[in-house]
Design a protein around this motif. Structure first.
Motif, PDB file in Angstrom:
ATOM      1  N   ALA A   1      -8.094   4.731  -3.237  1.00  0.00           N
ATOM      2  CA  ALA A   1      -7.593   3.777  -4.220  1.00  0.00           C
ATOM      3  C   ALA A   1      -8.118   2.383  -3.921  1.00  0.00           C
ATOM      4  O   ALA A   1      -7.893   1.855  -2.835  1.00  0.00           O
ATOM      5  CB  ALA A   1      -6.064   3.767  -4.218  1.00  0.00           C
TER       6      ALA A   1
ATOM      7  N   VAL B   1      -5.084  -4.127  -8.034  1.00  0.00           N
ATOM      8  CA  VAL B   1      -5.518  -2.740  -8.157  1.00  0.00           C
ATOM      9  C   VAL B   1      -6.701  -2.723  -9.120  1.00  0.00           C
ATOM     10  O   VAL B   1      -6.611  -3.255 -10.225  1.00  0.00           O
ATOM     11  CB  VAL B   1      -4.389  -1.840  -8.683  1.00  0.00           C
ATOM     12  CG1 VAL B   1      -4.879  -0.400  -8.866  1.00  0.00           C
ATOM     13  CG2 VAL B   1      -3.191  -1.872  -7.736  1.00  0.00           C
TER      14      VAL B   1
ATOM     15  N   LEU C   1       2.683   1.798  -3.359  1.00  0.00           N
ATOM     16  CA  LEU C   1       1.778   2.313  -4.394  1.00  0.00           C
ATOM     17  C   LEU C   1       1.312   3.728  -4.091  1.00  0.00           C
ATOM     18  O   LEU C   1       0.652   4.348  -4.924  1.00  0.00           O
ATOM     19  CB  LEU C   1       0.550   1.403  -4.511  1.00  0.00           C
ATOM     20  CG  LEU C   1       0.781   0.011  -5.078  1.00  0.00           C
ATOM     21  CD1 LEU C   1      -0.488  -0.820  -4.946  1.00  0.00           C
ATOM     22  CD2 LEU C   1       1.221   0.070  -6.535  1.00  0.00           C
ATOM     23  N   GLU C   2       1.645   4.232  -2.895  1.00  0.00           N
ATOM     24  CA  GLU C   2       1.140   5.521  -2.416  1.00  0.00           C
ATOM     25  C   GLU C   2      -0.377   5.540  -2.518  1.00  0.00           C
ATOM     26  O   GLU C   2      -0.990   6.489  -2.994  1.00  0.00           O
ATOM     27  CB  GLU C   2       1.764   6.680  -3.196  1.00  0.00           C
ATOM     28  CG  GLU C   2       3.269   6.767  -3.053  1.00  0.00           C
ATOM     29  CD  GLU C   2       3.838   7.980  -3.776  1.00  0.00           C
ATOM     30  OE1 GLU C   2       3.327   9.099  -3.570  1.00  0.00           O
ATOM     31  OE2 GLU C   2       4.788   7.800  -4.552  1.00  0.00           O
ATOM     32  N   ALA C   3      -0.977   4.461  -2.038  1.00  0.00           N
ATOM     33  CA  ALA C   3      -2.419   4.282  -2.169  1.00  0.00           C
ATOM     34  C   ALA C   3      -3.084   4.436  -0.814  1.00  0.00           C
ATOM     35  O   ALA C   3      -2.457   4.448   0.228  1.00  0.00           O
ATOM     36  CB  ALA C   3      -2.719   2.893  -2.742  1.00  0.00           C
TER      37      ALA C   3
ATOM     38  N   LEU D   1      -3.682   6.739  -7.481  1.00  0.00           N
ATOM     39  CA  LEU D   1      -2.532   6.438  -6.633  1.00  0.00           C
ATOM     40  C   LEU D   1      -1.751   7.724  -6.410  1.00  0.00           C
ATOM     41  O   LEU D   1      -2.061   8.764  -6.989  1.00  0.00           O
ATOM     42  CB  LEU D   1      -1.647   5.374  -7.272  1.00  0.00           C
ATOM     43  CG  LEU D   1      -2.311   4.041  -7.636  1.00  0.00           C
ATOM     44  CD1 LEU D   1      -1.312   3.111  -8.296  1.00  0.00           C
ATOM     45  CD2 LEU D   1      -2.922   3.377  -6.406  1.00  0.00           C
TER      46      LEU D   1
ATOM     47  N   LEU E   1       3.089  -1.177 -10.944  1.00  0.00           N
ATOM     48  CA  LEU E   1       3.334   0.135 -11.543  1.00  0.00           C
ATOM     49  C   LEU E   1       3.817   0.010 -12.981  1.00  0.00           C
ATOM     50  O   LEU E   1       3.421   0.786 -13.853  1.00  0.00           O
ATOM     51  CB  LEU E   1       4.340   0.918 -10.693  1.00  0.00           C
ATOM     52  CG  LEU E   1       3.856   1.331  -9.299  1.00  0.00           C
ATOM     53  CD1 LEU E   1       4.973   2.034  -8.533  1.00  0.00           C
ATOM     54  CD2 LEU E   1       2.628   2.234  -9.402  1.00  0.00           C
TER      55      LEU E   1
ATOM     56  N   ALA F   1      -0.947   2.951 -12.006  1.00  0.00           N
ATOM     57  CA  ALA F   1      -1.174   4.361 -11.707  1.00  0.00           C
ATOM     58  C   ALA F   1      -2.155   5.014 -12.670  1.00  0.00           C
ATOM     59  O   ALA F   1      -2.725   6.067 -12.364  1.00  0.00           O
ATOM     60  CB  ALA F   1       0.149   5.117 -11.717  1.00  0.00           C
TER      61      ALA F   1
ATOM     62  N   VAL G   1      -7.560  -0.924  -3.722  1.00  0.00           N
ATOM     63  CA  VAL G   1      -6.433  -1.859  -3.719  1.00  0.00           C
ATOM     64  C   VAL G   1      -6.690  -2.932  -2.672  1.00  0.00           C
ATOM     65  O   VAL G   1      -7.004  -2.624  -1.525  1.00  0.00           O
ATOM     66  CB  VAL G   1      -5.110  -1.135  -3.407  1.00  0.00           C
ATOM     67  CG1 VAL G   1      -3.954  -2.127  -3.330  1.00  0.00           C
ATOM     68  CG2 VAL G   1      -4.825  -0.050  -4.440  1.00  0.00           C
TER      69      VAL G   1
ATOM     70  N   ALA H   1      -4.455   9.701  -3.622  1.00  0.00           N
ATOM     71  CA  ALA H   1      -4.970   8.685  -2.683  1.00  0.00           C
ATOM     72  C   ALA H   1      -4.393   8.945  -1.308  1.00  0.00           C
ATOM     73  O   ALA H   1      -3.235   8.675  -1.063  1.00  0.00           O
ATOM     74  CB  ALA H   1      -4.575   7.287  -3.155  1.00  0.00           C
TER      75      ALA H   1
ATOM     76  N   LEU I   1       0.827  -1.204   0.000  1.00  0.00           N
ATOM     77  CA  LEU I   1       0.000   0.000   0.000  1.00  0.00           C
ATOM     78  C   LEU I   1       0.860   1.252   0.000  1.00  0.00           C
ATOM     79  O   LEU I   1       0.617   2.195  -0.761  1.00  0.00           O
ATOM     80  CB  LEU I   1      -0.917  -0.012   1.218  1.00  0.00           C
ATOM     81  CG  LEU I   1      -2.061   1.006   1.221  1.00  0.00           C
ATOM     82  CD1 LEU I   1      -3.134   0.630   0.218  1.00  0.00           C
ATOM     83  CD2 LEU I   1      -2.660   1.134   2.616  1.00  0.00           C
TER      84      LEU I   1
END
Length: 321
Positions: A241, A260, A235-237, A311, A301, A306, A243, A315, A232
């Protein structure tokens, strides 16, 4: 000797989870343990969790109280806890995980496939929205807030079903309300779902609390929850987002799988990677966790995650009830 103080939200589920930890801490430490109820922003408003920003909605007020020495530790649902470390605080223990699956609670004992066309299903999670739409594009998914009893009370009234976590239902003695439980293989859930996190001030726990935290910490749960949360974070989620991540340990092998989803559920990307855990200490095993989670993130990614879902800066939270 003063009692150890557990900071908790006032919802029935938060109190049930904190009471469970209270009993175990009291047994492990021989100390009296009490609950301190703290109201959070997420408890004061019925606005959508996604619009509130998700991250820290339930954790911020609790953390402020801990840093102000209004309590000695916090009990969080791990899936609601931001992945970034908070200055001055550490996760002191992650107890053994409960059921990580999602549960459908529907009228008349119906399963997801048995719901009538156009059925109204309530959830506050964009991940669950995407998963529901992925299975049934005809469903009307309704954004809902409120405690578990409030949500269940709408089933058969203005909703045909609601989506909740199996762990939360079980901790409240309400698992019999579930009409279907979704296997993690095709329905991955929020990173850390089903697990609790005990958060304390860094370096300020005291010998009794340190002993209690050590007794409650469960290494396998810590490893798999860390793997899921690192995906998480990589993914910078967050709550904006959709996910889902699932990690398991089997015969010394850590397998991490993540999916995702597009917000409308029309498409998705998945990646799975495994690593043989070093048999030595926790530090080396956490290094293995970091490495395999990174491979999952890199593959997602590279394949366009993305562009599929919000993301990065778009997010800003975690999947929440």
């Amino acid at each position: 000797m003063t009692a150890l103080r557990i900071g908790t939200r006032g919802s029935a589920l938060a109190v049930a989870q904190s009471t469970l930890m209270l009993e175990r801490l009291a047994k492990a430490t021989g100390r009296d343990v009490e609950l301190v109820t703290i109201a959070s922003e997420g408890d004061r408003t019925q606005a959508s969790l996604a619009t509130l920003g998700g991250t820290g909605v339930f954790a911020s007020a609790l953390r402020e109280a801990l840093l102000a020495d209004e309590c000695d530790l916090l009990v969080h649902s791990l899936k609601d806890l931001p992945t970034a470390l908070h200055p001055g605080l550490v996760i002191g223990a992650i107890p053994a995980r409960a059921d990580a699956r999602d549960a459908l609670c529907a009228r008349d004992g119906l399963t997801l496939d048995q719901l009538p066309e156009g059925a109204r299903v309530g959830t506050g999670s964009p991940r669950r929205v995407a998963q529901l739409k992925s299975r049934r594009q005809d469903l009307e998914v309704v954004d809902i807030r409120g405690n578990v009893d409030t949500r269940l009370g709408r089933v058969g009234d203005d909703l045909d079903a609601v989506m909740l976590s199996a762990a939360g239902l079980s901790r409240l003695g309400l698992l019999d309300q579930a009409t279907e439980l979704f296997g993690l293989g095709f329905w991955p859930t929020a990173p850390g779902q089903g697990a609790l996190a005990l958060e304390v001030r860094d370096g300020d726990s005291g010998p009794d609390l340190t002993k209690g935290l050590k007794a409650l910490d469960h290494r396998e749960t810590r490893l798999i929850a860390t793997a899921e949360r690192e995906v998480l974070a990589g993914l910078e989620a967050g709550c904006a987002a959709p996910v889902g991540v699932t990690a398991v340990v089997d015969a010394g092998l850590l397998l991490v799988s993540a999916t995702v989803y597009a917000l409308d559920g029309a498409s998705r990307l998945s990646a799975s990677h495994g690593v043989t855990l070093e048999p030595s200490g926790l530090a080396s095993q956490l290094a293995d966790v970091h490495e395999v989670a990174g491979r999952v993130v890199d593959e997602l990614l590279a394949n366009g995650a993305a562009t599929l879902a919000p993301l990065g800066d778009s997010a800003k939270g975690t999947d929440a009830e």
